[in-house]
Design an enzyme around this catalytic site. Structure first.
Site, short mmCIF file in Angstrom:
data_model
loop_
_atom_site.label_atom_id
_atom_site.label_comp_id
_atom_site.label_asym_id
_atom_site.label_seq_id
_atom_site.Cartn_x
_atom_site.Cartn_y
_atom_site.Cartn_z
N LYS A 285 -10.62 -8.76 -10.14
CA LYS A 285 -10.95 -7.36 -10.34
C LYS A 285 -9.69 -6.53 -10.58
CE LYS A 285 -13.43 -3.65 -8.03
NZ LYS A 285 -14.84 -3.62 -7.78
N LYS B 212 -5.82 -15.69 -13.48
CA LYS B 212 -7.15 -15.93 -12.97
C LYS B 212 -8.04 -14.71 -13.13
CE LYS B 212 -6.52 -14.28 -8.40
NZ LYS B 212 -6.18 -14.24 -7.07
N LYS C 254 0.82 -1.21 0.00
CA LYS C 254 0.00 0.00 0.00
C LYS C 254 0.86 1.27 0.00
CE LYS C 254 -4.38 -1.14 -0.20
NZ LYS C 254 -4.23 -2.38 -0.95
#
Ligand code: TRP
Length: 330
Positions: free
Chosen positions: A197, A194, A111
């Site tokens: 999102k 895969k 992050k």
């Protein structure tokens, strides 16, 4: 009965990958365990401090889970911010969470790189909040993927540390749990890996995608110029299309395109057209249910209220115990 807790991201709109993967586990778990599923709206503020439409995204995600069969009678489904007991436990756990161990957390390091202009304390203490989510119900099973393993380890560390510091056995150890079976892997439309999102625009087909969006996404799926010799192994992007077809189409349809591939007569345009229509046929009932539920404010309100009440009964008990253990006056 063992207790299960799982947090659902408030931006976590369901795609086919979730549907064939995690959702099956959730549905089974709600029958077998004492399940608490919640929408993690507090957590969303660590990355989106001023969400444009928090209410709608929470409602949308709730509607999608209900449409897939999460049953508010069989489990407790609630909104994280409806349970301030979690926030209190988070505060108390933070008193014994060390900055060093929080800084070493992989998701925090990621992050920092992703949002260098907003390295807030909520990001640093994300694992403490997640531990509070789990420990507030004394859960022992947490249906999460590999990416959450470190967070779970920290939840165990914080719970054990609490027990040791205050000489109690308040918190059991939570572990990841997925019925021991490998989750069904659903490939994405981008030719590799895969469905997800975060894997890039157009890679995932969402349950709430209208038909025209599904058509567009599938027609843009990665393929190649086709086999040049009969009976050749399929390259990965092509295997992926066949895998998707295997999930949503009739066996005869799949066999037809397999034969076409083996005889080099396959036309990927035709195959994708068929795949898109079969995905639409498969998702249509879910799509309709989502639309019905998401506009039914009375139903959503009822589900959220009863979830809140059940979650509160469980959380209030833990908080009372924790306060006594630490030694607060009341
Ligand atoms: N961190 C989880 C995710 O990103 C979401 C989450 C928050 C969670 N609190 C939780 C998952 C508690 C399981 C239990 O998917």
């Amino acid at each position: 009965m063992e207790t299960v807790v799982s947090g659902i991201r408030s931006t976590g709109n369901l795609h086919l990958g979730n549907y064939f993967g995690a959702m099956g586990n959730f549905l089974k778990m709600q029958q077998e365990f004492n399940c608490f599923f919640f929408i993690a709206d507090y957590h969303s503020l660590t990355t989106h401090p001023t969400p444009a439409n928090l209410k709608n995204s929470v409602k949308q995600v709730l509607a999608e889970y209900l449409a897939c069969g999460i049953d508010p009678e069989a489990c407790t489904i609630y909104v994280q911010s409806d349970l301030p007991e979690t926030a209190e436990l988070y505060l108390l756990l933070n008193m014994n969470a060390y900055v060093g161990e929080l800084e070493r957390c992989t998701s925090f390091k990621d992050k920092i790189r992703q949002q260098p202009d907003n390295i807030n304390a909520g990001l640093l203490t994300y694992p403490t909040l997640m531990a509070a989510d789990i420990l507030i119900h004394k859960a022992v099973k947490v249906p999460v993927g590999k990416d959450q393993e470190q967070h779970l380890e920290m939840a165990r560390t914080f719970g054990n540390r609490f027990n040791r510091l205050y000489q109690t056995e308040t918190f059991p150890e939570p572990y990841a749990f997925n019925f021991g079976n490998n989750l069904v892997k659903v490939p994405g439309l981008d030719g590799s890996g895969k469905m997800g999102k975060s894997e890039g625009e157009g890679n995932a087909v969402f349950l709430a995608d209208p038909p025209e969006v599904i058509r567009k996404k599938v027609m843009r799926a990665v393929s190649d110029s086709g086999p040049t010799q009969p009976n050749q192994p399929k390259p990965e992007p092509i295997t992926n299309l066949f895998t998707l077809m295997g999930l949503v189409s009739e066996p005869a349809t799949l066999a037809h395109f397999n034969e076409a591939y083996d005889s080099c007569t396959i036309r990927y345009g035709d195959m994708k057209k068929q795949l898109a229509e079969d995905i639409i046929k498969f998702t249509a009932p879910l799509y309709d249910r989502i639309q019905t539920i998401v506009t039914d404010d009375v139903l959503l309100r009822k589900v959220m209220d009863s979830g809140k009440e059940k979650a509160k009964a469980s959380a209030a008990k833990t908080i009372k115990e924790v306060r006594e253990v630490i030694g607060f006056l009341r």
